[in-house]
Write a protein that holds these residues in place. Structure first.
Motif, PDB file in Angstrom:
ATOM      1  N   LYS A 135       0.848  -1.180   0.000  1.00  0.00           N
ATOM      2  CA  LYS A 135       0.000   0.000   0.000  1.00  0.00           C
ATOM      3  C   LYS A 135       0.889   1.237   0.000  1.00  0.00           C
ATOM      4  CE  LYS A 135      -4.348  -1.650   1.917  1.00  0.00           C
ATOM      5  NZ  LYS A 135      -4.295  -3.050   1.557  1.00  0.00           N
ATOM      6  N   LEU A 136       0.315   2.361  -0.444  1.00  0.00           N
ATOM      7  CA  LEU A 136       1.088   3.603  -0.549  1.00  0.00           C
ATOM      8  C   LEU A 136       0.311   4.738   0.096  1.00  0.00           C
ATOM      9  CD1 LEU A 136       3.554   5.156  -1.795  1.00  0.00           C
ATOM     10  CD2 LEU A 136       2.105   5.578  -3.787  1.00  0.00           C
ATOM     11  N   ILE A 137       0.955   5.432   1.032  1.00  0.00           N
ATOM     12  CA  ILE A 137       0.357   6.640   1.605  1.00  0.00           C
ATOM     13  C   ILE A 137       1.260   7.829   1.290  1.00  0.00           C
ATOM     14  CG2 ILE A 137      -0.806   5.303   3.415  1.00  0.00           C
ATOM     15  CD1 ILE A 137       1.162   6.486   5.455  1.00  0.00           C
ATOM     16  N   LEU A 138       0.634   8.993   1.134  1.00  0.00           N
ATOM     17  CA  LEU A 138       1.351  10.222   0.808  1.00  0.00           C
ATOM     18  C   LEU A 138       1.316  11.168   2.004  1.00  0.00           C
ATOM     19  CD1 LEU A 138      -0.054  10.975  -2.780  1.00  0.00           C
ATOM     20  CD2 LEU A 138       1.885   9.520  -2.140  1.00  0.00           C
ATOM     21  N   ASP A 139       2.143  12.208   1.929  1.00  0.00           N
ATOM     22  CA  ASP A 139       2.088  13.255   2.938  1.00  0.00           C
ATOM     23  C   ASP A 139       0.931  14.198   2.608  1.00  0.00           C
ATOM     24  OD1 ASP A 139       3.595  14.696   5.193  1.00  0.00           O
ATOM     25  OD2 ASP A 139       5.100  13.304   4.427  1.00  0.00           O
ATOM     26  N   LEU A 140       0.190  14.608   3.629  1.00  0.00           N
ATOM     27  CA  LEU A 140      -0.904  15.551   3.454  1.00  0.00           C
ATOM     28  C   LEU A 140      -0.539  16.817   4.233  1.00  0.00           C
ATOM     29  CD1 LEU A 140      -3.771  15.916   2.263  1.00  0.00           C
ATOM     30  CD2 LEU A 140      -4.673  14.998   4.404  1.00  0.00           C
ATOM     31  N   VAL A 141      -0.207  17.879   3.502  1.00  0.00           N
ATOM     32  CA  VAL A 141       0.310  19.103   4.118  1.00  0.00           C
ATOM     33  C   VAL A 141      -0.725  20.196   3.880  1.00  0.00           C
ATOM     34  CG1 VAL A 141       2.284  20.672   4.271  1.00  0.00           C
ATOM     35  CG2 VAL A 141       2.618  18.303   3.511  1.00  0.00           C
ATOM     36  N   ILE A 142      -1.609  20.390   4.853  1.00  0.00           N
ATOM     37  CA  ILE A 142      -2.764  21.267   4.616  1.00  0.00           C
ATOM     38  C   ILE A 142      -2.983  22.299   5.729  1.00  0.00           C
ATOM     39  CG2 ILE A 142      -4.037  19.818   2.981  1.00  0.00           C
ATOM     40  CD1 ILE A 142      -5.429  18.470   5.303  1.00  0.00           C
ATOM     41  N   VAL A 191      -4.229   5.967  -4.012  1.00  0.00           N
ATOM     42  CA  VAL A 191      -3.393   5.960  -2.810  1.00  0.00           C
ATOM     43  C   VAL A 191      -4.236   5.500  -1.623  1.00  0.00           C
ATOM     44  CG1 VAL A 191      -1.910   7.817  -3.704  1.00  0.00           C
ATOM     45  CG2 VAL A 191      -3.701   8.360  -2.060  1.00  0.00           C
ATOM     46  N   ASN A 192      -3.558   4.941  -0.630  1.00  0.00           N
ATOM     47  CA  ASN A 192      -4.244   4.251   0.473  1.00  0.00           C
ATOM     48  C   ASN A 192      -4.336   5.070   1.750  1.00  0.00           C
ATOM     49  OD1 ASN A 192      -2.432   1.943  -1.114  1.00  0.00           O
ATOM     50  ND2 ASN A 192      -4.593   1.459  -0.852  1.00  0.00           N
ATOM     51  N   GLY A 193      -3.971   6.348   1.670  1.00  0.00           N
ATOM     52  CA  GLY A 193      -4.083   7.187   2.855  1.00  0.00           C
ATOM     53  C   GLY A 193      -2.993   8.226   2.906  1.00  0.00           C
ATOM     54  N   PHE A 194      -2.863   8.827   4.084  1.00  0.00           N
ATOM     55  CA  PHE A 194      -1.962   9.965   4.238  1.00  0.00           C
ATOM     56  C   PHE A 194      -1.313   9.992   5.613  1.00  0.00           C
ATOM     57  CE2 PHE A 194      -5.461  11.309   1.450  1.00  0.00           C
ATOM     58  CZ  PHE A 194      -4.767  11.754   0.336  1.00  0.00           C
ATOM     59  N   THR A 215      -5.042   7.297   8.027  1.00  0.00           N
ATOM     60  CA  THR A 215      -4.290   8.517   8.299  1.00  0.00           C
ATOM     61  C   THR A 215      -3.437   8.300   9.532  1.00  0.00           C
ATOM     62  OG1 THR A 215      -6.235   9.336   9.482  1.00  0.00           O
ATOM     63  CG2 THR A 215      -5.816  10.264   7.293  1.00  0.00           C
ATOM     64  N   VAL A 216      -2.262   8.898   9.508  1.00  0.00           N
ATOM     65  CA  VAL A 216      -1.435   8.970  10.724  1.00  0.00           C
ATOM     66  C   VAL A 216      -1.082  10.436  10.894  1.00  0.00           C
ATOM     67  CG1 VAL A 216       0.642   8.314   9.388  1.00  0.00           C
ATOM     68  CG2 VAL A 216       0.659   8.227  11.905  1.00  0.00           C
ATOM     69  N   GLY A 217      -1.519  11.019  11.995  1.00  0.00           N
ATOM     70  CA  GLY A 217      -1.347  12.443  12.202  1.00  0.00           C
ATOM     71  C   GLY A 217      -0.139  12.763  13.049  1.00  0.00           C
ATOM     72  N   GLU A 218       0.472  13.895  12.741  1.00  0.00           N
ATOM     73  CA  GLU A 218       1.583  14.412  13.531  1.00  0.00           C
ATOM     74  C   GLU A 218       0.967  15.280  14.627  1.00  0.00           C
ATOM     75  OE1 GLU A 218       5.774  16.584  12.356  1.00  0.00           O
ATOM     76  OE2 GLU A 218       3.948  17.250  11.375  1.00  0.00           O
ATOM     77  N   LEU A 219       1.037  14.830  15.886  1.00  0.00           N
ATOM     78  CA  LEU A 219       0.234  15.442  16.949  1.00  0.00           C
ATOM     79  C   LEU A 219       1.112  16.001  18.072  1.00  0.00           C
ATOM     80  CD1 LEU A 219      -2.995  15.530  17.387  1.00  0.00           C
ATOM     81  CD2 LEU A 219      -2.555  13.860  19.171  1.00  0.00           C
TER      82      LEU A 219
END
Length: 583
Positions: A105-112, A210-213, A270-274
């Motif tokens: 699976k492939l996840i991308l960075d989500l910079v929002i 893509v499989n998530g972010f 999703t995996v969030g930077e918290l």
């Protein structure tokens, strides 16, 4: 921990991410396929069989979007395009297809939280106060002191050690940026802006498969819109750290539920930077399956251990009991609820873990790499491996001059120390030592594929990479380790295989810390729902240590050892063992 099948949620969610072993790629530094000195998507595609051979099942690709590259791609000018040196959208389509063909699976960075100041949205917003997109970013008038001097709206410090506000001469207002001035924060309270983000940054790529972010700075979207001053903790400084104010704002859960509804349609993770979220109860709200916001988050306590929150590069002291307490906190916070956790000790923002937490001396470097692998692969949660971690890459040598460090954070930090101390030699030496241990460049040197010049990063030996390769590439590289059964690389393969084989115990089992105050050995027990138990013992010192198995595991067998020598009850420097008892 509840099984995936029993999780609360709709039938379209499979919770596959709970069994994910994720390999992070930093595209600039992974592999150069066209000899321009810059890593690229075709270089990744050519290496997929290698990545698959590790046993991982998911790839996280750090930002590959079009960008001026002020902050290595975290300043995005177009979510629907690719940074040309990395390739094209067609290359990304091929990468998605080739990953899926291999069961990856492939996840991308989500910079929002922010865009680049070169994004069409910000260019339009900046044109005038009457622009239809003016409210898509956070603009505020100046304040003035008693003498009539212009001041920013508040005293916030950005994450890159600068004021968080920049004056725009053309429209005579300040705009907010929690990172670089070239990374203006978007205004999430504007509905049209939010919907445009979802469409352009999320659905465009989800539709491609893509499989998530991995979600950058996931708790910063909702700010207190009255923008109060941060408390003064850095006496005499013009700006103050404000993370506890701009993180976890009043609308965060509302926004994440909107995102969760989109992600659910694609069974995407999703995996969030918290950051700045120390209370476990607050974290559970973000990652509860029933809430359908985030799949999981990164907690930074372990990589921040010993760091000064005000002086970001100051080298501090840490001890093993501190590390154990942090691991225990984030291993056990999911007990009795439907949340999930992550396991990591390296990423693109951290110094290399061997240099930080074990020993990068030549006689210990291999054992140290295996020790940290054994720890991570026996902890519960979705586990992350950063490129080069699997071969035991280390921090750059302490002999490197300041000019070798290319990261904006390090550059700004060294410039600030230089200004504050009037270029005092001792202060600068201390600052450089901090950057050498903690700076982000340590993780961003090119991957060391072979002992060829520049680590075989490019096809042609004379091609100079965008960033200097770590000097130890002749000793630490993929090619040298492929056929060596005692290498860090082959230990990762072995450890991942054991983790997958015993997933209910190692990946999902309950964690019980033993002997918290022991400053030499890290010992813990894992317990599966079936009652099966494991015992892990890790020697974090450069001396031989002795131990005893817990009484209920006295007949357990060693199933994984970082070295082939030694005997039960004794560990050589930086050695670790995993024991499993029969059910």
């Amino acid at each position: 921990m509840p099984s995936n099948e029993s999780m609360v949620g709709s039938s379209s969610r499979t919770f596959w991410f709970r069994d994910a072993i994720i390999y992070q790629i930093w595209p600039a530094s992974f592999r150069d396929s066209n000899d321009d000195g810059m890593g690229d998507i075709q270089g990744i595609i050519s290496s997929l069989d290698y990545i698959k051979s590790l046993g991982v099942n998911t790839i996280w690709l750090s930002p590959m979007y079009d960008s001026p590259q002020v902050d290595m791609g975290y300043d995005i000018s177009d979510y629907e395009s690719v940074y040309p040196p990395y390739g094209t959208v067609a290359d990304m389509d091929e990468l998605i297809k080739q990953c899926h063909n291999r069961g990856l699976k492939l996840i991308l960075d989500l910079v929002i939280n922010h865009t680049s100041d070169q994004h069409a949205w910000f260019k339009e917003s900046r044109k005038s106060k009457d622009s239809p997109k003016r409210d898509w970013y956070i603009w505020r008038p100046a304040k003035y002191d008693a003498d009539g001097n212009r001041k920013p709206p508040n005293n916030w410090r950005s994450n890159f050690n600068q004021p968080a506000w920049t004056w725009d001469e053309q429209t005579q207002e300040y705009y907010l940026h929690l990172f670089c001035p070239e990374q203006p924060d978007v205004n999430w309270t504007n509905d049209d802006c939010r919907q445009a983000i979802y469409k352009s940054a999320m659905e465009f790529w989800l539709e491609k498969g893509v499989n998530g972010f991995r979600v950058d700075t996931v708790n910063m979207y909702s700010k207190p819109m009255d923008f109060p001053d941060a408390p003064i903790v850095d006496e005499g400084a013009e700006t103050q750290p404000a993370g506890m104010l701009y993180c976890n704002g009043p609308m965060m859960h509302t926004y994440l539920k909107e995102m969760g509804a989109i992600l659910e349609r694609y069974d995407a993770m999703t995996v969030g930077e918290l950051p700045n979220t120390p209370k476990t109860a607050d974290v559970v709200k973000y990652v509860s399956a029933a809430e359908n916001e985030l799949s999981q988050v990164f907690q930074f306590d372990i990589v921040d251990i010993g760091r000064n929150p005000v002086d970001i590069m100051e080298v501090g002291q840490w001890n093993l009991p501190d590390m154990k307490r942090i691991v225990e906190k984030w291993q056990r916070f999911t007990e009795g609820n439907d949340a999930w956790t992550t396991v990591f000790i390296e990423n693109h923002d951290q110094g290399r873990s061997i240099s930080r937490f074990a020993s990068d001396k030549p006689e210990h470097v291999t054992d140290s790499g295996k020790l940290l692998a054994l720890m991570n692969m026996t902890l519960s949660g979705s586990v992350y491996v950063y490129q080069g971690e699997e071969i035991g890459m280390t921090n750059v040598p302490s002999t490197w001059a300041a000019e070798e460090y290319l990261d904006i954070n390090s550059i700004n930090y060294l410039a600030a120390v230089k200004k504050r101390t009037n270029n005092d030699a001792m202060a600068m030496a201390k600052a450089l030592a901090g950057v050498n241990l903690l700076g982000r460049d340590n993780a961003r040197t090119p991957v060391q594929w072979s002992s060829a010049p520049n680590g075989g990063f490019s096809n042609t030996p004379t091609t100079k990479p965008w960033m200097r390769t770590n000097d130890n590439y002749t000793l630490i590289n993929v090619e040298a380790q492929q056929e060596d059964p005692a290498s860090v690389l082959n230990f990762y393969r072995k450890a991942i295989a054991v983790r997958k084989q015993r997933n209910s115990l190692l990946g999902h089992g309950q964690f019980r810390l033993l002997e918290e105050d022991d400053e030499h050995l890290f010992k813990f027990v894992k317990i599966a729902d079936s009652g099966e138990k494991a015992f892990v013992v890790l020697n974090f010192t450069d001396k031989e240590q002795t131990y005893e198995l817990p009484s209920e595991l006295s007949s357990a067998e060693a199933v994984l050892d970082t070295r082939d020598d030694g005997q039960k009850g004794s560990l050589k420097p930086y050695q670790g063992r995993l024991y499993v008892a029969a059910k």
